[in-house]
Design a protein around this motif. Structure first.
Motif, PDB file in Angstrom:
ATOM      1  N   GLU A   1      18.933  -4.392  -9.012  1.00 37.10           N
ATOM      2  CA  GLU A   1      17.750  -3.951 -10.618  1.00 37.10           C
ATOM      3  C   GLU A   1      16.861  -3.399 -10.905  1.00 37.10           C
ATOM      4  O   GLU A   1      16.304  -2.962 -10.657  1.00 37.10           O
ATOM      5  N   ALA A   2      15.660  -4.953 -10.003  1.00 37.88           N
ATOM      6  CA  ALA A   2      14.630  -4.157  -9.877  1.00 37.88           C
ATOM      7  C   ALA A   2      13.969  -3.402  -9.796  1.00 37.88           C
ATOM      8  O   ALA A   2      13.369  -2.526  -9.458  1.00 37.88           O
ATOM      9  N   LEU A   3      14.891  -3.037  -7.944  1.00 37.37           N
ATOM     10  CA  LEU A   3      14.384  -1.673  -6.939  1.00 37.37           C
ATOM     11  C   LEU A   3      14.628  -0.132  -8.049  1.00 37.37           C
ATOM     12  O   LEU A   3      13.482   0.099  -8.041  1.00 37.37           O
ATOM     13  N   THR A   4      16.083  -0.379  -8.916  1.00 38.98           N
ATOM     14  CA  THR A   4      15.984   0.534  -9.382  1.00 38.98           C
ATOM     15  C   THR A   4      15.143   0.943 -10.691  1.00 38.98           C
ATOM     16  O   THR A   4      14.709   1.802 -10.757  1.00 38.98           O
ATOM     17  N   GLN A   5      14.822  -0.319 -11.137  1.00 38.33           N
ATOM     18  CA  GLN A   5      14.007  -0.177 -12.077  1.00 38.33           C
ATOM     19  C   GLN A   5      12.412   0.108 -11.875  1.00 38.33           C
ATOM     20  O   GLN A   5      11.485   1.579 -11.991  1.00 38.33           O
ATOM     21  N   LEU A   6      11.335  -0.147 -10.773  1.00 40.90           N
ATOM     22  CA  LEU A   6      10.497   0.463  -9.772  1.00 40.90           C
ATOM     23  C   LEU A   6      10.543   2.055  -9.738  1.00 40.90           C
ATOM     24  O   LEU A   6       9.795   2.775  -9.500  1.00 40.90           O
ATOM     25  N   GLN A   7      12.249   2.485  -8.665  1.00 48.29           N
ATOM     26  CA  GLN A   7      12.435   3.605  -8.357  1.00 48.29           C
ATOM     27  C   GLN A   7      12.214   4.524  -9.786  1.00 48.29           C
ATOM     28  O   GLN A   7      11.133   5.104  -9.653  1.00 48.29           O
ATOM     29  N   ALA A   8      12.674   3.888 -10.631  1.00 45.68           N
ATOM     30  CA  ALA A   8      12.329   4.589 -11.884  1.00 45.68           C
ATOM     31  C   ALA A   8      11.134   5.014 -12.684  1.00 45.68           C
ATOM     32  O   ALA A   8      11.193   6.242 -13.562  1.00 45.68           O
ATOM     33  N   GLN A   9      10.208   3.888 -12.390  1.00 47.11           N
ATOM     34  CA  GLN A   9       8.979   4.312 -12.786  1.00 47.11           C
ATOM     35  C   GLN A   9       8.496   4.463 -11.692  1.00 47.11           C
ATOM     36  O   GLN A   9       6.998   5.132 -12.354  1.00 47.11           O
ATOM     37  N   GLY A  10       9.081   5.186 -10.762  1.00 49.12           N
ATOM     38  CA  GLY A  10       8.085   6.468 -10.389  1.00 49.12           C
ATOM     39  C   GLY A  10       7.043   5.232  -8.561  1.00 49.12           C
ATOM     40  O   GLY A  10       6.322   5.981  -8.141  1.00 49.12           O
ATOM     41  N   TYR A  11       7.112   3.809  -9.251  1.00 47.90           N
ATOM     42  CA  TYR A  11       6.516   3.291  -7.851  1.00 47.90           C
ATOM     43  C   TYR A  11       7.258   3.174  -6.564  1.00 47.90           C
ATOM     44  O   TYR A  11       6.391   3.010  -5.034  1.00 47.90           O
ATOM     45  N   ILE A  12       7.874   3.298  -6.006  1.00 53.39           N
ATOM     46  CA  ILE A  12       8.960   3.637  -5.138  1.00 53.39           C
ATOM     47  C   ILE A  12      10.009   4.476  -5.185  1.00 53.39           C
ATOM     48  O   ILE A  12      10.376   5.217  -5.361  1.00 53.39           O
ATOM     49  N   ARG A  13      10.469   4.965  -3.709  1.00 54.85           N
ATOM     50  CA  ARG A  13      11.154   6.120  -3.511  1.00 54.85           C
ATOM     51  C   ARG A  13      12.090   5.568  -2.569  1.00 54.85           C
ATOM     52  O   ARG A  13      11.849   4.706  -1.259  1.00 54.85           O
TER      53      ARG A  13
ATOM     54  N   LYS B   1       0.916  -1.160   0.056  1.00 59.05           N
ATOM     55  CA  LYS B   1       0.100   0.168  -0.171  1.00 59.05           C
ATOM     56  C   LYS B   1       0.748   1.455  -0.249  1.00 59.05           C
ATOM     57  O   LYS B   1       2.447   1.232   0.721  1.00 59.05           O
ATOM     58  N   SER B   2       0.474   2.356  -0.178  1.00 60.80           N
ATOM     59  CA  SER B   2       0.882   3.585  -0.204  1.00 60.80           C
ATOM     60  C   SER B   2       1.387   4.068   1.229  1.00 60.80           C
ATOM     61  O   SER B   2       0.959   3.752   1.963  1.00 60.80           O
ATOM     62  N   GLY B   3       2.643   4.294   1.053  1.00 57.63           N
ATOM     63  CA  GLY B   3       3.346   4.739   2.229  1.00 57.63           C
ATOM     64  C   GLY B   3       4.128   3.432   2.745  1.00 57.63           C
ATOM     65  O   GLY B   3       5.190   3.297   3.792  1.00 57.63           O
ATOM     66  N   ASP B   4       3.665   2.639   2.271  1.00 59.15           N
ATOM     67  CA  ASP B   4       4.579   0.864   3.106  1.00 59.15           C
ATOM     68  C   ASP B   4       5.716   1.281   3.164  1.00 59.15           C
ATOM     69  O   ASP B   4       6.189   1.346   1.817  1.00 59.15           O
ATOM     70  N   LYS B   5       7.010   0.498   4.215  1.00 58.12           N
ATOM     71  CA  LYS B   5       8.029   0.536   4.140  1.00 58.12           C
ATOM     72  C   LYS B   5       8.359  -1.017   3.630  1.00 58.12           C
ATOM     73  O   LYS B   5       7.659  -1.917   4.396  1.00 58.12           O
ATOM     74  N   LEU B   6       9.094  -1.063   2.725  1.00 58.62           N
ATOM     75  CA  LEU B   6       9.953  -2.501   2.222  1.00 58.62           C
ATOM     76  C   LEU B   6      10.511  -2.723   3.371  1.00 58.62           C
ATOM     77  O   LEU B   6      11.374  -2.705   3.925  1.00 58.62           O
ATOM     78  N   PRO B   7      10.640  -5.057   3.411  1.00 61.77           N
ATOM     79  CA  PRO B   7      12.076  -4.708   4.125  1.00 61.77           C
ATOM     80  C   PRO B   7      13.167  -4.562   3.837  1.00 61.77           C
ATOM     81  O   PRO B   7      13.382  -3.799   2.501  1.00 61.77           O
ATOM     82  N   ASN B   8      14.266  -4.614   4.693  1.00 63.24           N
ATOM     83  CA  ASN B   8      15.805  -4.335   3.964  1.00 63.24           C
ATOM     84  C   ASN B   8      16.195  -5.253   3.261  1.00 63.24           C
ATOM     85  O   ASN B   8      15.446  -6.502   2.677  1.00 63.24           O
ATOM     86  N   GLU B   9      17.121  -4.746   2.264  1.00 64.23           N
ATOM     87  CA  GLU B   9      17.518  -5.732   0.873  1.00 64.23           C
ATOM     88  C   GLU B   9      18.042  -6.977   0.697  1.00 64.23           C
ATOM     89  O   GLU B   9      17.251  -7.955   0.690  1.00 64.23           O
ATOM     90  N   GLY B  10      18.502  -7.378   2.156  1.00 70.16           N
ATOM     91  CA  GLY B  10      18.645  -8.937   2.542  1.00 70.16           C
ATOM     92  C   GLY B  10      17.241  -9.849   2.994  1.00 70.16           C
ATOM     93  O   GLY B  10      17.690 -10.845   1.997  1.00 70.16           O
ATOM     94  N   MET B  11      16.753  -9.029   3.728  1.00 68.03           N
ATOM     95  CA  MET B  11      15.431 -10.330   3.611  1.00 68.03           C
ATOM     96  C   MET B  11      14.473  -9.774   2.419  1.00 68.03           C
ATOM     97  O   MET B  11      14.196 -11.251   2.096  1.00 68.03           O
TER      98      MET B  11
END
Length: 227
Positions: free
Chosen positions: A53-65, A29-39
């Motif tokens: 690489e996946a997180l970079t794509q999601l960030q570039a597309q504006g889905y995460i910050r 959901k909006s504002g949810d914090k994701l687990p750390n990268e290792g987890m």
């Protein structure tokens, strides 16, 4: 035959698609914090490199910050983004005729809202931007700008998004349809008629002007599609 090459998605692409699906289903959901990268990498069963690489794509597309020294969060307006994505994907599958029908319906409502909500200064700015271009590309850009300014003056974000998406989808055929200087002159006259009716705060005249303009656009587009 229209044969498409077989390809295998990268693992990072599969993670991106899965996370977007989780957002659509409300598991993220909006504002949810994701687990750390290792987890998170462990949960997906991939290396940290693939996850990044996946997180970079999601960030570039504006889905995460990402916040340095804090973590990774789902964007606050994620549902609005997903809705726009869904609308854009739907629009890409439509025919030009479908798009014109939908655009006509929206623009009839749009001019009503401009008359109700726009200031005299905003309407004057729309009129000042009118003119005739000397080539098809410039005319297409002017046409886009005119309708976008109308959408902006309506104070409706969806109208603005639709106009941008619509013009992105029809760029090729619209440029072709503006090759004729006679048609470019007609477009300028049609836009001026719409703007004058709006300036007079005359809803019926504005809607009639929009209907005439859309009829001419439809006629031109159909002619180009047949070439």
């Amino acid at each position: 035959m229209d044969i498409r090459p077989i390809r295998t998605d990268r693992l990072s692409d599969k993670i991106v698609n899965q996370m977007i699906q989780m957002m659509r289903e409300g598991n993220l959901k909006s504002g949810d914090k994701l687990p750390n990268e290792g987890m998170l990498a462990e949960q997906f069963g991939v290396s940290r490199g693939i996850l990044r690489e996946a997180l970079t794509q999601l960030q570039a597309q504006g889905y995460i910050r990402r916040k340095p020294k804090d973590g990774t969060y789902i964007q606050d307006d994620i549902q609005s983004m997903l809705m726009n994505d869904s609308v854009n994907e739907l629009l890409k599958k439509t025919t030009y005729s479908d798009l014109l029908d939908f655009r006509e319906t929206l623009e009839l409502k749009m001019v009503e809202k401009v008359i109700e909500r726009a200031s005299d200064e905003e309407i004057e700015e729309i009129i000042e931007g009118l003119g005739v271009a000397d080539n098809e590309k410039v005319q297409h850009d002017m046409d886009h700008y005119f309708h976008y300014k109308l959408a902006q003056a309506s104070k409706n974000i969806f109208f603005m998004n639709f106009i941008d998406t619509y013009y992105d989808l029809i760029t090729e055929i619209a440029v072709k349809s503006n090759r004729d200087q006679v048609r470019r002159n007609q477009i300028a006259e049609e836009h001026l008629a719409i703007a004058k009716a709006i300036s007079a705060r005359d809803k019926e005249a504005a809607k009639n002007a929009v209907l005439h303009h859309m009829k001419m656009v439809d006629k031109t587009v159909i002619g180009e599609e047949g070439k």
